[in-house]
Design an enzyme around this catalytic site. Structure first.
Site, short mmCIF file in Angstrom:
data_model
loop_
_atom_site.label_atom_id
_atom_site.label_comp_id
_atom_site.label_asym_id
_atom_site.label_seq_id
_atom_site.Cartn_x
_atom_site.Cartn_y
_atom_site.Cartn_z
N PRO A 61 0.84 -1.21 0.00
CG PRO A 61 -0.68 -1.52 1.73
CD PRO A 61 0.64 -2.01 1.20
CD GLU A 62 4.15 2.76 -2.55
OE1 GLU A 62 4.44 3.80 -1.93
OE2 GLU A 62 4.95 1.84 -2.75
#
Ligand SMILES: [Zn+2]
Length: 275
Positions: A2-3
């Protein structure tokens, strides 16, 4: 992994369900995350009202009557709001059960995520907590611009791509976003950061903002997944211009894109368009 855009999308997805909510209890099925969840956490959060919900870098902060929850999705974590009585699946390690019959469910197959209760308010935690206090500005906030990059860049000699991915310079510019932004700004990823002028940094700051915002907008189309059982949002569905496209033609000039390791990370670029 997850960015920042996914974390922001998560925040926007869960906000309607957490604003004004009250915690009934915390169910811990598996405390073995990156840091083990202390046994007293459930006692700390039970009965508390949610006062605020915010994001700092890739951390989510839930402000409670007393203290706050610091959440990080690690390598593979996700949060969804589901009915509290729905059956947990494999890797659904935690339920923050709310008094309205829903729960915030934390799913993390690789267990690199974090779920910590802190005694501080979110504001104080941002300033003082070791995980948060040294972070650079938010890329979508007002403290981030070309002048900021230029000021810090002049003092260093590393490749600009390494510079951009340094969380003390700016948070949330992961490898994909660094590659895409440098292409759009026409800057070679290996160029030394002290050899880039103010105007080019201004352009770079603008495209970083644009790339992240576009990604958040795309994530926003999958918000409904947060209340569904099988939500698997396609966060990276946005079209990538250079990332992962080694040997394919540059969309601007047609030359084959190159791949090179810079600071252990894959860098994709066009030798004609990026200098
Ligand atoms: Zn090109």
């Amino acid at each position: 992994m997850p960015e920042l855009p996914e974390v922001e999308t998560t925040l926007r997805g869960i906000r309607p369900y957490l604003d004004g909510a009250r915690v009934e209890r915390l169910i811990v099925r598996d405390p073995r995350l990156r840091r083990p969840i202390p046994p007293e956490t459930a006692e700390r959060v039970a009965g508390q009202a949610v006062r605020s919900l915010s994001r700092r870098s890739k951390y989510l902060l839930i402000g409670l009557d007393q203290g706050s929850l610091l959440i990080h999705l690690g390598m593979s974590g996700s949060l969804r709001v589901v009915p509290a009585d729905s059956a947990p699946k494999k890797h659904d390690h935690l339920d923050l059960v709310l008094t309205d019959g829903r729960c915030l469910r934390f799913h993390d197959p690789r267990r690199f995520g974090l779920f910590l209760w802190l005694p501080e308010t979110p504001e104080l935690a941002e300033r003082c907590h070791p995980l948060l206090r040294d972070l650079g500005p938010e890329p979508l906030g007002t403290a981030f611009d070309g002048d900021h990059l230029h000021r810090l860049g002049r003092q260093r000699r590393v490749a600009v791509k390494i510079f951009l991915m340094d969380a003390s310079v700016v948070v949330g510019v992961g490898n994909i976003y660094a590659n895409e932004s440098l292409f759009l700004a026409g800057i070679h990823p290996a160029r030394a950061c002290h050899r880039i002028g103010l105007e080019r940094y201004r352009r770079l700051a603008e495209v970083i903002r644009g790339v992240l915002e576009a990604s958040i907008t795309q994530g926003g189309t999958t918000l409904r997944d947060f209340v569904q059982e099988d939500g698997n949002p396609g966060y990276f569905a946005q079209s990538l211009r250079v990332y992962g496209r080694t040997g394919e033609p540059c969309i601007a000039c047609g030359a084959p894109l190159r791949l090179r390791r810079i600071g252990q990370r894959s860098s994709f670029y066009c030798v004609h368009c990026q200098h």
